[in-house]
Design a protein around this motif. Structure first.
Motif, PDB file in Angstrom:
ATOM      1  N   TYR A  24       0.917  -1.146   0.037  1.00 23.85           N
ATOM      2  CA  TYR A  24      -0.059   0.053  -0.038  1.00 23.85           C
ATOM      3  C   TYR A  24       0.796   1.156  -0.008  1.00 23.85           C
ATOM      4  N   ARG A  25       1.915   1.556   0.739  1.00 18.47           N
ATOM      5  CA  ARG A  25       2.969   2.333   0.902  1.00 18.47           C
ATOM      6  C   ARG A  25       3.470   2.581  -0.304  1.00 18.47           C
ATOM      7  N   GLY A  26       3.948   1.496  -1.278  1.00 12.25           N
ATOM      8  CA  GLY A  26       4.398   1.635  -2.539  1.00 12.25           C
ATOM      9  C   GLY A  26       3.580   2.130  -3.600  1.00 12.25           C
ATOM     10  N   VAL A  27       2.424   1.739  -3.495  1.00 16.94           N
ATOM     11  CA  VAL A  27       1.426   2.597  -4.432  1.00 16.94           C
ATOM     12  C   VAL A  27       1.272   4.135  -4.118  1.00 16.94           C
ATOM     13  N   ALA A  28       1.309   4.378  -3.038  1.00 16.24           N
ATOM     14  CA  ALA A  28       1.354   5.755  -2.555  1.00 16.24           C
ATOM     15  C   ALA A  28       2.366   6.418  -3.265  1.00 16.24           C
ATOM     16  N   LEU A  29       3.763   5.914  -2.992  1.00 20.32           N
ATOM     17  CA  LEU A  29       5.026   6.482  -3.438  1.00 20.32           C
ATOM     18  C   LEU A  29       4.898   6.440  -5.029  1.00 20.32           C
ATOM     19  N   ILE A  30       4.459   5.853  -5.700  1.00 21.57           N
ATOM     20  CA  ILE A  30       4.592   5.784  -7.393  1.00 21.57           C
ATOM     21  C   ILE A  30       3.681   6.677  -7.750  1.00 21.57           C
ATOM     22  N   ARG A  31       2.442   6.990  -7.180  1.00 23.27           N
ATOM     23  CA  ARG A  31       1.307   7.804  -7.780  1.00 23.27           C
ATOM     24  C   ARG A  31       1.987   9.150  -8.634  1.00 23.27           C
ATOM     25  N   GLU A  32       2.863   9.845  -8.168  1.00 23.55           N
ATOM     26  CA  GLU A  32       3.336  11.289  -8.698  1.00 23.55           C
ATOM     27  C   GLU A  32       3.966  10.781  -9.906  1.00 23.55           C
ATOM     28  N   HIS A  33       4.748   9.579  -9.881  1.00 19.98           N
ATOM     29  CA  HIS A  33       5.553   9.257 -11.066  1.00 19.98           C
ATOM     30  C   HIS A  33       4.562   8.861 -12.207  1.00 19.98           C
ATOM     31  N   VAL A  34       3.580   7.900 -11.932  1.00 20.24           N
ATOM     32  CA  VAL A  34       2.501   7.272 -12.951  1.00 20.24           C
ATOM     33  C   VAL A  34       1.878   8.722 -13.514  1.00 20.24           C
ATOM     34  N   ASP A  35       1.436   9.774 -12.646  1.00 19.47           N
ATOM     35  CA  ASP A  35       0.677  10.709 -13.045  1.00 19.47           C
ATOM     36  C   ASP A  35       1.406  11.747 -14.219  1.00 19.47           C
ATOM     37  N   ARG A  36       2.846  11.568 -14.150  1.00 16.50           N
ATOM     38  CA  ARG A  36       3.728  12.190 -15.195  1.00 16.50           C
ATOM     39  C   ARG A  36       3.421  11.749 -16.561  1.00 16.50           C
ATOM     40  N   THR A  37       2.960  10.678 -16.743  1.00 12.39           N
ATOM     41  CA  THR A  37       2.889   9.627 -17.933  1.00 12.39           C
ATOM     42  C   THR A  37       1.455   9.879 -18.465  1.00 12.39           C
ATOM     43  N   VAL A  38       0.293  10.407 -17.717  1.00 14.27           N
ATOM     44  CA  VAL A  38      -0.866  10.417 -18.277  1.00 14.27           C
ATOM     45  C   VAL A  38      -1.104  11.208 -19.777  1.00 14.27           C
TER      46      VAL A  38
END
Length: 348
Positions: A24-38
């Motif tokens: 769960y903590r990992g998902v929270a940490l990667i969100r900002e990186h995933v958002d860059r690719t939208v």
């Protein structure tokens, strides 16, 4: 992360070595990186059972999906030894999108898969950060992925990173089809796009030659102008945007991504029967790491060209008449050969 049930905790699973909370903590940490690719077409965010994407089909007569999958291979061992995990994700994306653009396809989205011995959220976030950067360079979305913790199967510090890409191209524009402007013929020129180094191939040999498990990867080497570790970890170059620009500007008749198997295996993959890509080895611009590798490992020249990219990450075959336009679109391409008649598909 936000939608999870607070009761989703398993002490028994944790005792077996799988930390759900770390996931769960990992998902929270990667969100900002995933958002860059939208990009336009992305319909879903993190947390669903599948990623949703609506491609723009305007202007296409017969859309064709093109897919590719690959991993980083044993290059990731260098990342583990150096405790630097933010670049191999670029390699993972590159190995997939550089393949599918050889058909003339534009990448749409990417999915990653991380198998890891112990889920350390910060390490996973660094891996995904690199994947996201690769997606940004390729102009595609990071649509989803999976992190799987494998206690007892993998050592706690080990991981394996792989991925999958999907792209799209109009059927009449697929490279290698029989459109008159895409038929390869004698006199066409072979253009080279420089690699950033070893890319992601041949690392089992590289690791043996340099004895990386015992080498000082942080030692600066004058011949490289960098440390050995930095050089070996240099990310694979992503060619999608310049190659698509060249396809739009010139008569591109074939493309090969130079990966495992080097020149001898990859260039013939885009050459039709009866034609030969005659390569001038003296024209190939080879970075110092390849010479150091060859001399240190006493590797025959043919084996070098049959294993590594030798400084050429991508090869394009273009009509002689439009070669100038292609090179202008590509930016740093140069001529390394031409197409002739012949039974062998490559001559070096």
């Amino acid at each position: 992360m936000e939608n999870r049930d607070a009761r989703s905790v398993s002490a028994s699973y944790a005792a077996a070595g799988v930390d759900i909370e770390a996931g769960y903590r990992g998902v929270a940490l990667i969100r900002e990186h995933v958002d860059r690719t939208v990009i336009p077409g992305v319909l879903s965010g993190l947390g669903g059972f599948g990623g949703l994407f609506a491609p723009d089909l305007s202007g296409m007569e017969e859309p064709v999906l093109v897919s590719g999958t690959d991993g980083v291979g044993t290059k990731q061992r260098i990342a583990q030894l150096m405790n630097r995990h933010d670049t191999v994700g670029i390699d993972c994306v590159a190995m997939c999108v550089n393949d599918i653009v050889c058909s003339g396809a534009r990448p749409l989205f990417f999915l990653d898969y991380i198998a890891i011995g112990r889920n350390v959220p910060e390490k996973v976030a660094e891996l995904v950060k690199g994947v996201a950067e690769g997606c940004v360079q390729a102009g595609c979305a990071l649509l989803g992925g999976e992190t799987a913790e494998h206690p007892g199967v993998m050592a706690p510090e080990d991981y394996d990173l792989a991925g999958f890409a999907a792209g799209i191209v109009d059927r009449r524009k697929i490279l290698g089809t029989e459109g008159p402007e895409r038929v390869m013929r004698p006199g066409d020129l072979v253009l080279a796009l420089p690699s950033s180094g070893l890319h992601s191939n041949g690392y089992s040999l590289v690791r043996r030659v340099f004895d990386v498990e015992h080498a000082d990867l942080g030692k600066y080497l004058d011949v490289l102008g960098a440390t050995l570790g930095e050089t070996l970890l240099t990310p694979t170059k992503i060619y999608v945007k310049p190659v698509l620009a060249a396809i739009a500007a010139a008569e591109v008749r074939g493309i090969s991504h130079i990966t495992g198997g080097g020149f001898y295996e990859n260039i013939p993959r885009c050459i039709p029967d009866g034609l030969c890509a005659r390569i001038d080895k003296a024209a190939v611009k080879t970075p110092p790491i390849f010479r150091l590798l060859q001399e240190t490992g006493n590797i025959p020249e043919r084996d070098m060209f049959n294993t590594f990219n030798m400084g050429v990450g991508m090869v394009l075959v273009v009509s002689r008449e439009t070669a100038g336009a292609a090179m202008e679109a590509l930016g740093d391409a140069y001529v390394i050969g031409e197409i002739t008649k012949g039974e062998a598909k490559i001559a070096l």
